[in-house]
Design a protein around this motif. Structure first.
Motif, mmCIF file in Angstrom:
data_model
loop_
_atom_site.group_PDB
_atom_site.id
_atom_site.type_symbol
_atom_site.label_atom_id
_atom_site.label_comp_id
_atom_site.label_asym_id
_atom_site.label_seq_id
_atom_site.Cartn_x
_atom_site.Cartn_y
_atom_site.Cartn_z
ATOM 1 N N LEU A 1 0.824 -1.203 0.000
ATOM 2 C CA LEU A 1 0.000 0.000 0.000
ATOM 3 C C LEU A 1 0.860 1.256 0.000
ATOM 4 N N GLU A 2 2.022 1.155 0.618
ATOM 5 C CA GLU A 2 2.878 2.337 0.778
ATOM 6 C C GLU A 2 4.334 1.919 0.872
ATOM 7 N N TYR A 3 5.193 2.728 0.271
ATOM 8 C CA TYR A 3 6.637 2.594 0.447
ATOM 9 C C TYR A 3 7.139 3.951 0.896
ATOM 10 N N ARG A 4 7.886 3.966 1.984
ATOM 11 C CA ARG A 4 8.364 5.255 2.486
ATOM 12 C C ARG A 4 9.844 5.201 2.835
ATOM 13 N N GLU A 5 10.455 6.369 2.777
ATOM 14 C CA GLU A 5 11.855 6.520 3.145
ATOM 15 C C GLU A 5 11.956 7.719 4.085
ATOM 16 N N THR A 6 12.428 7.473 5.296
ATOM 17 C CA THR A 6 12.575 8.539 6.283
ATOM 18 C C THR A 6 14.057 8.784 6.529
ATOM 19 N N VAL A 7 14.459 10.039 6.405
ATOM 20 C CA VAL A 7 15.863 10.419 6.547
ATOM 21 C C VAL A 7 16.047 11.157 7.874
ATOM 22 N N HIS A 8 16.973 10.641 8.694
ATOM 23 C CA HIS A 8 17.260 11.220 10.004
ATOM 24 C C HIS A 8 18.673 11.796 10.005
ATOM 25 N N PRO A 9 18.870 12.998 10.533
ATOM 26 C CA PRO A 9 20.206 13.581 10.600
ATOM 27 C C PRO A 9 21.050 12.871 11.653
ATOM 28 N N PRO A 10 22.364 13.087 11.645
ATOM 29 C CA PRO A 10 23.250 12.442 12.623
ATOM 30 C C PRO A 10 22.823 12.751 14.062
ATOM 31 N N GLY A 11 22.822 11.717 14.893
ATOM 32 C CA GLY A 11 22.514 11.896 16.304
ATOM 33 C C GLY A 11 21.061 12.138 16.623
ATOM 34 N N GLY A 12 20.194 12.075 15.606
ATOM 35 C CA GLY A 12 18.801 12.407 15.856
ATOM 36 C C GLY A 12 17.891 11.235 16.116
ATOM 37 N N TRP A 13 18.412 9.994 15.962
ATOM 38 C CA TRP A 13 17.513 8.847 16.079
ATOM 39 C C TRP A 13 18.333 7.601 16.356
ATOM 40 N N THR A 14 17.811 6.712 17.185
ATOM 41 C CA THR A 14 18.471 5.437 17.440
ATOM 42 C C THR A 14 17.465 4.314 17.300
ATOM 43 N N MET A 15 17.950 3.134 16.961
ATOM 44 C CA MET A 15 17.091 1.964 16.847
ATOM 45 C C MET A 15 17.473 0.986 17.953
ATOM 46 N N SER A 16 16.494 0.514 18.712
ATOM 47 C CA SER A 16 16.737 -0.423 19.798
ATOM 48 C C SER A 16 15.873 -1.655 19.620
ATOM 49 N N HIS A 17 16.417 -2.821 19.925
ATOM 50 C CA HIS A 17 15.668 -4.062 19.849
ATOM 51 C C HIS A 17 15.850 -4.851 21.136
ATOM 52 N N GLU A 18 14.825 -5.538 21.532
ATOM 53 C CA GLU A 18 14.900 -6.471 22.650
ATOM 54 C C GLU A 18 14.573 -7.845 22.103
ATOM 55 N N TYR A 19 15.381 -8.859 22.433
ATOM 56 C CA TYR A 19 15.145 -10.181 21.881
ATOM 57 C C TYR A 19 15.554 -11.251 22.884
ATOM 58 N N SER A 20 15.059 -12.452 22.632
ATOM 59 C CA SER A 20 15.384 -13.591 23.482
ATOM 60 C C SER A 20 16.782 -14.085 23.155
ATOM 61 N N ALA A 21 17.614 -14.286 24.169
ATOM 62 C CA ALA A 21 18.971 -14.756 23.935
ATOM 63 C C ALA A 21 18.967 -16.121 23.272
ATOM 64 N N SER A 22 17.936 -16.924 23.528
ATOM 65 C CA SER A 22 17.872 -18.262 22.950
ATOM 66 C C SER A 22 17.625 -18.232 21.453
ATOM 67 N N SER A 23 17.138 -17.101 20.939
ATOM 68 C CA SER A 23 16.840 -17.007 19.506
ATOM 69 C C SER A 23 17.930 -16.264 18.749
ATOM 70 N N ALA A 24 18.960 -15.772 19.453
ATOM 71 C CA ALA A 24 20.001 -14.961 18.820
ATOM 72 C C ALA A 24 21.263 -15.785 18.627
ATOM 73 N N ALA A 25 21.586 -16.111 17.369
ATOM 74 C CA ALA A 25 22.749 -16.932 17.089
ATOM 75 C C ALA A 25 24.028 -16.263 17.556
ATOM 76 N N ASP A 26 24.144 -14.943 17.350
ATOM 77 C CA ASP A 26 25.358 -14.224 17.744
ATOM 78 C C ASP A 26 25.608 -14.318 19.241
ATOM 79 N N PHE A 27 24.531 -14.359 20.030
ATOM 80 C CA PHE A 27 24.669 -14.387 21.483
ATOM 81 C C PHE A 27 25.283 -15.720 21.933
ATOM 82 N N ARG A 28 25.015 -16.794 21.170
ATOM 83 C CA ARG A 28 25.466 -18.130 21.584
ATOM 84 C C ARG A 28 26.881 -18.452 21.122
ATOM 85 N N ARG A 29 27.490 -17.549 20.387
ATOM 86 C CA ARG A 29 28.856 -17.835 19.887
ATOM 87 C C ARG A 29 29.869 -17.759 21.020
#
Length: 248
Positions: free
Chosen positions: A220-248
């Motif tokens: 229905l829609e395609y969008r592109e949002t542009v954020h300047p430096p230092g203006g936005w961060t992305m955070s995720h919370e996930y289960s350690a059991s599902s994260a391959a990198d965590f088990r290395r």
């Protein structure tokens, strides 16, 4: 049969049907999904088409395959967002919104690909600038299928859509966004972006791309949002059991 079945690729019809079953709870987490052979017979398509439908669901994280066993509905949520996508939500009172552009144009290849339209199809483009009282700023460009010009004319107005675009599109077209795909990356800002975001050229920016699709998998829609430096961060919370990198 849905009105747009004639133009929606068969694999998207199949994946959209399975996704709808999952969303309605008819296929619970851990339940087995019909196999390629079963889907090919049921939908009267070739095996590669059925395989593409299942692969689409795998890429969305909706199903998981077990070697030698089959395909199953993913145990969710394996990955939790810090907050829901802001697709179509009204702008908070603490932010001002300026619609810089609203027009029908020839769609760039990236846009027509994202909206699953033929190359050079007409699309609606809306570019908006969001400015917060704290000085935060972001530039968002949204594209919609050109066919919406007849049913959702407010998209072509240089004004904020009352109640938000998502609600308006659902009311105008009868189609609601049910699946959101996002990706984020960094690049150098264009001169136009530097001008609107008051950045000195060259400047690096964070770009978030988002595609919103209906229950049939039709964008229905395609969008592109542009954020300047230092203006936005992305955070995720996930289960350690599902994260391959965590088990290395």
């Amino acid at each position: 049969m849905a009105e747009n079945d004639d133009v929606v690729p068969k694999y998207l019809q199949i994946s959209g049907h399975i996704r709808a079953l999952i969303e309605r709870g008819e296929l619970a987490p851990g339940a087995e999904v019909p196999s390629e052979r079963e889907l090919a017979a049921r939908w009267k398509v070739a095996r590669p088409t059925a395989a593409k439908a299942l692969n689409t669901l795998r890429q969305q994280g909706i199903v998981r395959s077990r070697r030698g066993s089959g395909t199953y509905v993913a145990e969710r949520p394996a990955l939790l967002r810090e907050s829901a996508p802001r697709y179509g939500t009204p702008a908070p009172e603490s932010r001002s919104v300026t619609v810089l552009c609203a027009a029908v144009v020839e769609g760039p290849r990236e846009v027509t690909d994202a909206l699953v339209l033929p190359v050079s199809s007409s699309v609606i483009v809306r570019k908006t600038l969001w400015v917060g009282i704290s000085g935060s700023v972001e530039l968002t460009t949204c594209w919609y299928p050109g066919g919406f010009a007849g049913t959702a004319a407010l998209l072509l107005e240089s004004e904020v859509v009352p109640g938000g675009v998502a609600r308006y599109l659902e009311a105008a077209t009868g189609r609601a966004a049910t699946v959101v795909r996002e990706s984020a990356g960094a690049r150098l800002a264009t001169e136009d972006e530097c001008r609107h975001l008051t950045l000195r050229h060259p400047a690096a920016v964070l770009v978030v791309r988002r595609t919103c699709s209906d229950a049939h998998g039709v964008p229905l829609e395609y969008r592109e949002t542009v954020h300047p430096p230092g203006g936005w961060t992305m955070s995720h919370e996930y289960s350690a059991s599902s994260a391959a990198d965590f088990r290395r």
